[in-house]
Design a protein around this motif. Structure first.
Motif, mmCIF file in Angstrom:
data_model
loop_
_atom_site.group_PDB
_atom_site.id
_atom_site.type_symbol
_atom_site.label_atom_id
_atom_site.label_comp_id
_atom_site.label_asym_id
_atom_site.label_seq_id
_atom_site.Cartn_x
_atom_site.Cartn_y
_atom_site.Cartn_z
ATOM 1 N N ILE A 86 -7.873 64.773 53.473
ATOM 2 C CA ILE A 86 -8.765 63.731 53.997
ATOM 3 C C ILE A 86 -7.876 62.645 54.604
ATOM 4 N N TYR A 87 -7.881 62.559 55.931
ATOM 5 C CA TYR A 87 -7.065 61.556 56.612
ATOM 6 C C TYR A 87 -7.890 60.296 56.840
ATOM 7 N N THR A 88 -7.296 59.145 56.440
ATOM 8 C CA THR A 88 -8.034 57.900 56.590
ATOM 9 C C THR A 88 -7.093 56.782 57.022
ATOM 10 N N ASP A 89 -7.497 55.523 56.815
ATOM 11 C CA ASP A 89 -6.700 54.403 57.324
ATOM 12 C C ASP A 89 -5.850 53.734 56.253
ATOM 13 N N VAL A 90 -5.790 54.313 55.056
ATOM 14 C CA VAL A 90 -4.853 53.842 54.028
ATOM 15 C C VAL A 90 -4.075 55.067 53.531
ATOM 16 N N GLU A 91 -2.975 54.818 52.814
ATOM 17 C CA GLU A 91 -2.069 55.933 52.508
ATOM 18 C C GLU A 91 -2.513 56.833 51.363
ATOM 19 N N GLY A 92 -3.625 56.504 50.740
ATOM 20 C CA GLY A 92 -4.096 57.354 49.650
ATOM 21 C C GLY A 92 -5.051 56.567 48.784
ATOM 22 N N ILE A 93 -5.156 56.995 47.521
ATOM 23 C CA ILE A 93 -5.994 56.287 46.565
ATOM 24 C C ILE A 93 -5.123 55.231 45.879
ATOM 25 N N TYR A 94 -5.587 54.006 45.881
ATOM 26 C CA TYR A 94 -4.857 52.895 45.279
ATOM 27 C C TYR A 94 -5.531 52.474 43.974
ATOM 28 N N THR A 95 -4.799 51.657 43.208
ATOM 29 C CA THR A 95 -5.352 51.149 41.943
ATOM 30 C C THR A 95 -6.611 50.316 42.175
ATOM 31 N N THR A 96 -6.721 49.721 43.347
ATOM 32 C CA THR A 96 -7.988 49.131 43.791
ATOM 33 C C THR A 96 -7.923 49.017 45.299
ATOM 34 N N ASP A 97 -9.015 48.601 45.927
ATOM 35 C CA ASP A 97 -9.039 48.508 47.384
ATOM 36 C C ASP A 97 -7.897 47.621 47.879
ATOM 37 N N PRO A 98 -6.922 48.186 48.596
ATOM 38 C CA PRO A 98 -5.768 47.387 49.030
ATOM 39 C C PRO A 98 -6.151 46.256 49.984
ATOM 40 N N ARG A 99 -7.362 46.302 50.519
ATOM 41 C CA ARG A 99 -7.797 45.192 51.392
ATOM 42 C C ARG A 99 -8.227 43.979 50.568
ATOM 43 N N ILE A 100 -8.515 44.207 49.287
ATOM 44 C CA ILE A 100 -8.913 43.088 48.422
ATOM 45 C C ILE A 100 -7.706 42.593 47.637
ATOM 46 N N GLY A 122 -18.227 52.539 43.843
ATOM 47 C CA GLY A 122 -18.071 51.686 45.019
ATOM 48 C C GLY A 122 -16.825 51.855 45.860
ATOM 49 N N ALA A 123 -15.800 52.585 45.384
ATOM 50 C CA ALA A 123 -14.600 52.769 46.209
ATOM 51 C C ALA A 123 -14.929 53.773 47.308
ATOM 52 N N LYS A 124 -15.175 53.292 48.514
ATOM 53 C CA LYS A 124 -15.735 54.191 49.522
ATOM 54 C C LYS A 124 -14.683 55.126 50.128
ATOM 55 N N VAL A 125 -13.458 55.059 49.640
ATOM 56 C CA VAL A 125 -12.390 55.872 50.238
ATOM 57 C C VAL A 125 -12.735 57.372 50.227
ATOM 58 N N LEU A 126 -13.476 57.828 49.233
ATOM 59 C CA LEU A 126 -14.032 59.190 49.249
ATOM 60 C C LEU A 126 -15.503 59.104 48.875
ATOM 61 N N GLN A 160 -8.676 69.883 57.557
ATOM 62 C CA GLN A 160 -8.218 68.511 57.757
ATOM 63 C C GLN A 160 -9.403 67.675 58.233
ATOM 64 N N LYS A 161 -9.709 66.618 57.487
ATOM 65 C CA LYS A 161 -10.826 65.752 57.884
ATOM 66 C C LYS A 161 -10.288 64.408 58.357
ATOM 67 N N PHE A 162 -10.783 63.943 59.496
ATOM 68 C CA PHE A 162 -10.351 62.661 60.046
ATOM 69 C C PHE A 162 -11.534 61.699 60.075
ATOM 70 N N GLY A 163 -11.369 60.559 59.415
ATOM 71 C CA GLY A 163 -12.446 59.578 59.311
ATOM 72 C C GLY A 163 -12.579 58.711 60.555
ATOM 73 N N GLY A 164 -13.551 57.819 60.527
ATOM 74 C CA GLY A 164 -13.934 57.016 61.689
ATOM 75 C C GLY A 164 -12.799 56.243 62.350
ATOM 76 N N THR A 165 -11.966 55.563 61.548
ATOM 77 C CA THR A 165 -10.877 54.787 62.161
ATOM 78 C C THR A 165 -9.849 55.716 62.791
ATOM 79 N N SER A 166 -9.647 56.873 62.185
ATOM 80 C CA SER A 166 -8.653 57.815 62.690
ATOM 81 C C SER A 166 -9.047 58.393 64.048
HETATM 82 P P1 ADP Z 1 -12.875 56.775 56.741
HETATM 83 O O1 ADP Z 1 -13.503 56.104 57.925
HETATM 84 O O2 ADP Z 1 -11.546 57.364 57.034
HETATM 85 O O3 ADP Z 1 -13.802 57.720 56.056
HETATM 86 P P2 ADP Z 1 -13.444 54.724 54.775
HETATM 87 O O4 ADP Z 1 -13.586 53.388 55.417
HETATM 88 O O5 ADP Z 1 -14.687 55.467 54.425
HETATM 89 O O6 ADP Z 1 -12.514 55.608 55.721
HETATM 90 O O7 ADP Z 1 -12.539 54.618 53.469
HETATM 91 C C1 ADP Z 1 -11.257 54.027 53.533
HETATM 92 C C2 ADP Z 1 -11.293 52.615 52.970
HETATM 93 O O8 ADP Z 1 -11.620 52.658 51.582
HETATM 94 C C3 ADP Z 1 -9.983 51.888 52.997
HETATM 95 O O9 ADP Z 1 -9.753 51.276 54.236
HETATM 96 C C4 ADP Z 1 -10.091 50.900 51.840
HETATM 97 O O10 ADP Z 1 -10.392 49.598 52.279
HETATM 98 C C5 ADP Z 1 -11.266 51.409 51.034
HETATM 99 N N1 ADP Z 1 -10.958 51.572 49.602
HETATM 100 C C6 ADP Z 1 -11.747 51.122 48.596
HETATM 101 N N2 ADP Z 1 -11.201 51.388 47.398
HETATM 102 C C7 ADP Z 1 -10.037 52.029 47.631
HETATM 103 C C8 ADP Z 1 -9.010 52.567 46.790
HETATM 104 N N3 ADP Z 1 -9.093 52.503 45.457
HETATM 105 N N4 ADP Z 1 -7.949 53.161 47.380
HETATM 106 C C9 ADP Z 1 -7.859 53.230 48.721
HETATM 107 N N5 ADP Z 1 -8.802 52.752 49.575
HETATM 108 C C10 ADP Z 1 -9.875 52.140 49.052
#
Ligand code: ADP
Ligand code: ASP
Ligand code: MG
Length: 403
Positions: free
Chosen positions: A170-184, A206-210, A5-11
């Motif tokens: 991989i635990y992070t601050d969004v619920e998973g992989i989205y069709t694009t960055d849900p913050r945008i 560029g999708a930094k989620v992974l 189980q990996k927990f990212g910075g916000t977690s």
């Molecule tokens: P952590 O600190 O847990 O490693 P990151 O900040 O590295 O988290 O990655 C999570 C962020 O990635 C989300 O908050 C979101 O804004 C961004 N992100 C970009 N593209 C996507 C995507 N397609 N699906 C989900 N998150 C995305």
């Protein structure tokens, strides 16, 4: 079951959140699983440390930077371990070296060469929870290295692969992989599954989620990878083999990379091998060159434009200067006010017209496309940075990803 189980910075962003992580790990253990936890530094911590180094030097020694940055993850690993002990769970906190992670000596972007999981195995056999500081390893020479920004994802996946874990979460601050960055794009949809190939493109673009290298490693080692939120119990996104996914949409997602800069080489000597010389030098420095555009000028010389990650621009400048000094390039220009927007989907392999639709969408918004690059499963466009969010949202709508 053995789970990483990996927990990212916000977690792990503050002490309450570290306690929340401890509670989650406890639940997993109480359900009868063995757990290896990999943690990031508290959010903002790595940037703060980078700032400290830059206070003293514009160009600090990469080896010293690695020594410094690796400390952020040690703090959270130790604190989580202490919290779990207090709840009655025996644990052992490990640095990358203690976890047996051996890397190349390329500081700040080291690659994992091998993992010797013996210490982790022994600790698990003794009934302990293993807590590993992510993002770091050690070179053959015994020097501390880090794995590139976002590298705790890679630590987790590599450990899961090396030790044969059934699952890597991989635990992070969004619920998973989205069709694009849900913050945008708030209308972005969470995907239940995505193929390794598509995820690799999205994260490389560029999708930094992974971190992209973590996806590459998961694909290579066939790691069962799930991304989910540490703040709720919603099911996340499974990253898996293409053949496991029943219905392949034409486009799975859109990625935005604002951290790109354009290098323009003007009046490049027209001799065979010049491009090879320039790009080989960049490759030796492990600078990821992406979109490349070559045009022939009237006087027989050529112009070559390409993009590099923003944090490599100084290195790239130094490299091309050598060619300018040798009179093989007339002049250079650099622009960091660009962004790269990309659409990704394995469905493109068997459908024509995706690129045309993307270009039309940009035209309708009056967005000029500066550079284009395509592969079987992606179309990337370099545009002016100020239009980046508009571009993402209009492409998201045009390909009906909100449906
Ligand atoms: P952590 O600190 O847990 O490693 P990151 O900040 O590295 O988290 O990655 C999570 C962020 O990635 C989300 O908050 C979101 O804004 C961004 N992100 C970009 N593209 C996507 C995507 N397609 N699906 C989900 N998150 C995305
Ligand atoms: N702390 C490191 C970073 O901010 C590694 C990570 O969080 O994965 O890049
Ligand atoms: Mg991350």
């Amino acid at each position: 079951m053995l789970i990483v189980q990996k927990f990212g910075g916000t977690s792990v962003g503050d002490l309450d959140r570290i306690q929340n992580v401890a509670n989650r790990v406890e639940k997993t253990v109480q359900a009868g699983n063995d757990v290896i936890v990999v943690v990031s530094a508290m959010s903002g911590e790595t940037n703060k440390l980078v700032g400290y180094a830059e206070h003293f030097s514009k160009n600090p020694s990469a080896a010293e930077v690695d020594m410094l940055l690796s400390s952020g993850e040690r703090v959270t690993a130790s604190l989580l371990s202490i919290a779990l002990n207090e709840m009655g769970h025996p644990t052992v906190a490990m640095t990358g070296r203690q976890a047996g992670i051996v890397t190349t000596a390329r500081h700040t972007k080291a690659r994992i060469e091998k993992i010797n999981p013996i210490k982790m195995r022994n600790a698990l056999a003794e009934g302990k929870i293993v807590v590993v500081a992510g993002f770091q390893g050690v070179s053959e020479e015994g020097v501390v290295t880090t794995l590139g920004r976002g590298g705790s994802d890679l630590s987790a996946v590599a450990i899961a692969g090396a030790i044969g874990a059934e699952l890597c979460e991989i635990y992070t601050d969004v619920e998973g992989i989205y069709t694009t960055d849900p913050r945008i794009e708030p209308h972005a949809k969470k995907l239940d599954m995505i193929s390794y190939e598509e995820m690799l493109e999205l994260s490389s673009l560029g999708a930094k989620v992974l971190q992209n290298r973590s996806v590459e490693m998961a694909k290579k080692l066939n790691v069962n990878l799930v991304t989910r939120s540490s703040f709720c119990d919603a099911e996340g996104t499974l990253i898996t083999k293409e053949e496991n996914i029943m219905e392949q949409p034409l486009v799975s997602g859109i990625a935005l990379d604002r951290n790109q800069a354009r290098v323009s080489l003007i009046g490049v000597a027209d001799r065979p091998g010049i491009a090879a010389d320039i790009f080989n030098t960049l490759a030796v420095e492990e600078i990821n060159v992406d979109v490349i555009l070559q045009t022939v000028a009237h006087d027989g010389t050529t112009n070559i434009d390409f993009t590099v990650p923003m944090n490599e621009i100084e290195n790239a400048k130094n490299i091309v200067k050598v060619f300018v000094d040798k009179d093989e390039i007339l002049s250079t220009d650099f622009n960091d006010e660009i962004a790269k927007v990309s659409i990704v989907g394995v469905g493109m392999k068997s459908h024509a017209g995706v690129a045309a639709k993307a270009f039309t969408t940009m035209a309708e918004e009056n967005i000029n496309i500066r550079m284009i690059s395509t592969s079987e499963i992606k179309v990337s466009m370099v545009i002016e940075e100020k239009y980046s969010e508009l571009a993402v949202r209009s492409l998201h709508a045009a390909f009906e990803l909100d449906k």
